[in-house]
Structure formats: structure tokens, C-alpha cells
Enzyme design. Sequence first.
Site, mmCIF file in Angstrom:
data_model
loop_
_atom_site.group_PDB
_atom_site.id
_atom_site.type_symbol
_atom_site.label_atom_id
_atom_site.label_comp_id
_atom_site.label_asym_id
_atom_site.label_seq_id
_atom_site.Cartn_x
_atom_site.Cartn_y
_atom_site.Cartn_z
ATOM 1 N N GLY A 79 -10.227 -4.030 0.512
ATOM 2 C CA GLY A 79 -9.511 -4.008 1.787
ATOM 3 C C GLY A 79 -9.736 -2.720 2.553
ATOM 4 O O GLY A 79 -10.724 -2.017 2.330
ATOM 5 N N ASP A 80 -8.815 -2.410 3.447
ATOM 6 C CA ASP A 80 -8.998 -1.260 4.326
ATOM 7 C C ASP A 80 -8.677 0.073 3.659
ATOM 8 O O ASP A 80 -9.180 1.116 4.091
ATOM 9 C CB ASP A 80 -8.099 -1.416 5.557
ATOM 10 C CG ASP A 80 -6.623 -1.432 5.169
ATOM 11 O OD1 ASP A 80 -6.224 -2.307 4.375
ATOM 12 O OD2 ASP A 80 -5.871 -0.554 5.639
ATOM 13 N N GLY A 126 -5.033 -6.179 5.311
ATOM 14 C CA GLY A 126 -6.201 -5.308 5.269
ATOM 15 C C GLY A 126 -7.373 -5.755 6.117
ATOM 16 O O GLY A 126 -8.011 -4.957 6.797
ATOM 17 N N ARG A 172 -12.947 -8.336 -3.836
ATOM 18 C CA ARG A 172 -12.500 -8.041 -2.473
ATOM 19 C C ARG A 172 -12.037 -6.586 -2.348
ATOM 20 O O ARG A 172 -11.305 -6.076 -3.189
ATOM 21 C CB ARG A 172 -11.349 -8.968 -2.098
ATOM 22 C CG ARG A 172 -10.730 -8.682 -0.728
ATOM 23 C CD ARG A 172 -9.443 -7.867 -0.818
ATOM 24 N NE ARG A 172 -8.770 -7.744 0.463
ATOM 25 C CZ ARG A 172 -7.720 -6.962 0.681
ATOM 26 N NH1 ARG A 172 -7.196 -6.266 -0.299
ATOM 27 N NH2 ARG A 172 -7.191 -6.894 1.888
ATOM 28 N N THR A 227 0.891 -1.144 0.000
ATOM 29 C CA THR A 227 0.000 0.000 0.000
ATOM 30 C C THR A 227 0.934 1.199 0.000
ATOM 31 O O THR A 227 2.076 1.061 0.398
ATOM 32 C CB THR A 227 -0.817 0.057 1.321
ATOM 33 O OG1 THR A 227 -1.320 -1.223 1.590
ATOM 34 C CG2 THR A 227 -1.949 1.048 1.240
ATOM 35 N N GLY A 287 -0.813 -2.993 5.607
ATOM 36 C CA GLY A 287 -0.687 -4.300 6.250
ATOM 37 C C GLY A 287 -1.796 -5.218 5.821
ATOM 38 O O GLY A 287 -2.396 -5.029 4.763
#
Lengths: 309, 309
Positions: free
Chosen positions: A208-209, A232, A206, A178, A230
Site C-alpha cells: 500500500g501507500d 491505501g 500487495r 496505519t 486510509g
Amino acid sequence: MGKDIHAIAIHGGAGTILRSKMTEEKERDYREALETALDAGYLVLDQGGTSLDAVEKAVNALENCPLFNAGKGSVFNAKGQHEMDASIMDGHTLHAGAVAAVRNFKNPITLAHKVLVHSDHVLLVGEGAMEFAKPFDLEIETDEYFHVDHRYAQWQKIKGSDSFQLDHAKEDKKYLGTVGAVALDKHGNLAAATSTGGMTNKKFGRIGDSPLIGLGNYANNKTCAVSCTGSGEYLMRGVTAYDISCLMEYKGLSLDEAAKESVMNRLLALGGDGGVIAIDVKGNISMPFNCEGMYRGMRNSGGKEISIY
Amino acid sequence: MGKDIHAIAIHGGAGTILRSKMTEEKERDYREALETALDAGYLVLDQGGTSLDAVEKAVNALENCPLFNAGKGSVFNAKGQHEMDASIMDGHTLHAGAVAAVRNFKNPITLAHKVLVHSDHVLLVGEGAMEFAKPFDLEIETDEYFHVDHRYAQWQKIKGSDSFQLDHAKEDKKYLGTVGAVALDKHGNLAAATSTGGMTNKKFGRIGDSPLIGLGNYANNKTCAVSCTGSGEYLMRGVTAYDISCLMEYKGLSLDEAAKESVMNRLLALGGDGGVIAIDVKGNISMPFNCEGMYRGMRNSGGKEISIY
């Protein structure tokens, strides 16, 4: 601390980055790329620009570099495509903009900034986000632009399997890719930006964060600006970015105490690897990570620092 | 408080629900639908089932009712389609599952529960989520099933314009449609579930707070389980669900104090309308909202209560 104080921190991902596997040349490439991004963001701040513009410019530089999993260096998903996520937040107004699963935008963070400024919405995904972008003059790149050989090789190894990888995980080596930036400008305003290409061979749409406010990215002048990197799903379940803000606002912890508590204790307790970069309105910076390394850098009037391990 | 304590609360959306515009018949329909959902969830708890199953069952009932903006009653987006979002979280393990922009699933919350149990990921969107669902025997409905006349009329009024509406907003009447449930089971575990059809005439792949962990939905045995409803973008920027948890954990507020602080002060300060339902491990329930009404109900061993204004 004083008037006109300004500072920026950036990251290029975290994970099992082992000194033993890093060549001198590769390390120099990473350091140079981080410095370029750091300087691009700092220049905006130094000239009196906003923290929002500074984090966008810093992230643009990281997105344009094939070394990091964002923009040009984005990994391949299960269909051999590059689907990218990004988010940006203004600590002064608490306005935010984010996009997920977008393709062919050279700089997803710039698209997220357009959402922040021009939309009543916070998060736009997929084709819809691309439709939203039409009136704006954003740079679009071909699929070839995003074809980076080492990413393609990573994908070929697990293509067709049910495996997915956080960037170029291989054997015991995990790099959770990221990029992000947090900044304090001369006007006293904080901002945070995060951008990613997701996971190699990822399926099922999907997300993620990274594009999610409070999870992978958060900014609030009352507390801090945070960008996470990291694993997610753990950062999502930990609501890590906002957790750091709450530890400061509700528990009275300092920036460094809050960031460390959230990353070294709470995220680890969930089983998650990763790190954050965080800044407060006094210009304090904290960059904890609970794994072997995190590509990172910070710059203020006192100088700059770039680190990997 | 005692052993085997169990309780559930549900909501069917909040907004400018004016007593003056409600007929007796309509009010009876809403109350009956809420009671059906409440009883379905409570039955699971009473028989010793998990809070996760209880909130799923309660939300299923609300999704199957055309009165609420979720499942069958979902509003039309700008393309005349029904795109739904849902999320569910386990307060014991902090595992979560969520889906966004999915179509034709009769019960999006059941799909979200499958993500929680069977996926390493937390949030799946669009076609990808549908692909993930293939191995499971989930009920799929035709577009006709989701065609509800009053929703279609709402859409026809603003179709082709740049307007979007939070469910059946008209003139000064706003109803911010979402459904949700929170529960405490006999094993002492909390869970939260939220499901929505989004906004009438929504464009650009907009995703709101409902499928986002920590924003529209959150559960943690250490603090509380929360489901939000209201103006999604404000709930996102306020990270409202996790904010309530942090006010309890870090500031030591009670469930009711935390829920009220977050909804009546912090959400309002951002300019956001809405409400939450929240429950803690002692079975305390709080259901504050900062607008005229919120369809809601709660049931425990002491009885049940269903309210609108």
C-alpha cells in the site's frame, strides 16, 4: 512561533470509528496508548533530539501496542502471517528509508530508519530487507508475539475467501489501520514516519501507500511533513503526501489549506477514505480526515490534545 | 493541435552515453530498436486504440530487445537472477497497476496492465504478483531466455562485491537503464508505462522508482503523462513524475517548463542523474535529461524523431 519551537502529531488510523460502538473502557485504552506515544516522541524533541528520532520513538510506542495495526497489532494476511511496511523521511536532507513486506521485526520503523542512515537505497522488500538488517541489532519477535486474538478472529471470518479488509472492517464498519508521526524539532527540521500491518487477508504481495515516499509519507523542510492513513490504493493514486507539499510550494496554500484540499477534495474525488497528520516548520499542525474518525494526537509547548472523532 | 491528434514518446534509458564510445553499428542497432518500438505504439494510436494499449505495445518491443535493461535485456542481481519492475497508469481514470521484483515474465508491463484492469490493488510484489498472474495467459520465459552475454559479463565483474550498478556502468560510463513510453490517443486520453530490470548486482530486495506511481511513472489527463529514467533513489526522493504534474497544475507551467524544472533543476539539486519523457493532452512532448544521453524517440502525425545524445 519562536526559537526552539518543537511539536509532534501522531495518528493511529482512520475510518468508520463510531461513537455508538465505542465503550468507555475501549476509548480510554486508545487515548492512553495515544498519549504514551505522543509523550515518548515529545520527550525526544524537548531534550533537543532530532525530529527523526522523535517520530521513530512515537511510532515505536504505537507499534508495541496491540490496539493499532502496526508492529504487534498487525493484521493477518491470507497466509496467516504478519507482513509489515514502514517508511521514514528526513525533511532536512530529503533522505528516506522504507521497508515493505517484512516479518518478525518488532519495530519496522526502526528498520526503515536504518535503511535511511545506512543504505544508498530507499526501499527494500521482503527477504532482502531482512538480509540487510543482519548487521544491526534489531529486535526480532516470534510469530506468537504478533498473534493478537481480535486480529486472528478478524482473519478467521474471511480466511479462504477473496475478501480482504483494511484492518478490522466489518459490515459497515471500516477502520483503516496505519500508525504515523510527524514532528518539528528545535533545530527547525521536519520528519515523518508511517508504519502498518497492511490489510487482513491480503494476498498477492500487495503493498500500500505506507512505505512509499510521496504517497503515504513525506517530509521537506521547505513545506511540511505528512503521514497518511486510509484506503491505501487511493492515497497512492492521489500521491497524497507529496500533493500536500506541492499545494504549499507551488500554489502558496497554508499547511491547513493544503492538507484539507488534498484530503477533503482530491482524495474524496478519487473515492478514497482517510486522513493525514501534517506539520510545517512554524509548528502549525493540521489533521484533516474525510471519514467518521481518526485516532490522533498533538503536543507542543502549549499542551496536548488527543482526539478520536 | 486538433481533433484526433495522437502522439507517442519512448525512452530506453539515460546516462553517460558517449558518442566517442559508440560504434556506428551499435548506434544503428539502438536506433532500429527504438524505431520498432515507436512504430508499434504509434500503430495502436493510429488505428484508434487506447493510449494504455499503445504504451504497453511500445514497452513490449523494448522489453523484447536485449539492448535495453528491461524484459529480455534485464541485468543480473546479486543472486544471478533477473528481477523486474514495471508500472502503467491511465490518465483518464487515474487507475494504475504495478509489479515489483517479478521473475520470468517475458513482459512485466503486460502483467502491470493486468493489475490495473483486474485488481483493486495498485502494487504487487514478488511471489504474490506471480500468484496473481496465474489466471491470465501471460508469456513465461526460462532463466536462459533472460541470459544475455553482455549483461552476464557486467555482473561477473562486480559479483561478490558490495558494488551495485545502474545497468552497465563501467569506470566513468554510466547507463541508467529503464524503458518507458507515454502517449496521447485519439480519444484525448494520456497513459504512461515504465519497465526495468533494476541494477546489476542489486541486493536486499531493492526497489527503485520505476514501479512506483508518482515517482517513476504518472499520468493524468489534467496535466501530463511521464516516464522517468535515471538514478532511481533520487527520482524517488524527488517524487519526479508527480512533481512535473504539480508544476503544471499548481504553478501553471507548460509541459516543457515543468519537465525541465523538475529534471534540470530539482533532480540535479538532489544530486540525481536522469531524464524523463512527457506528453500533454495537446500532444506536446518534452524529453529533457541532465546527463550525456538518453535513448529516445517521438512520433506524431508530423513524423518521427529518434535521438541518443
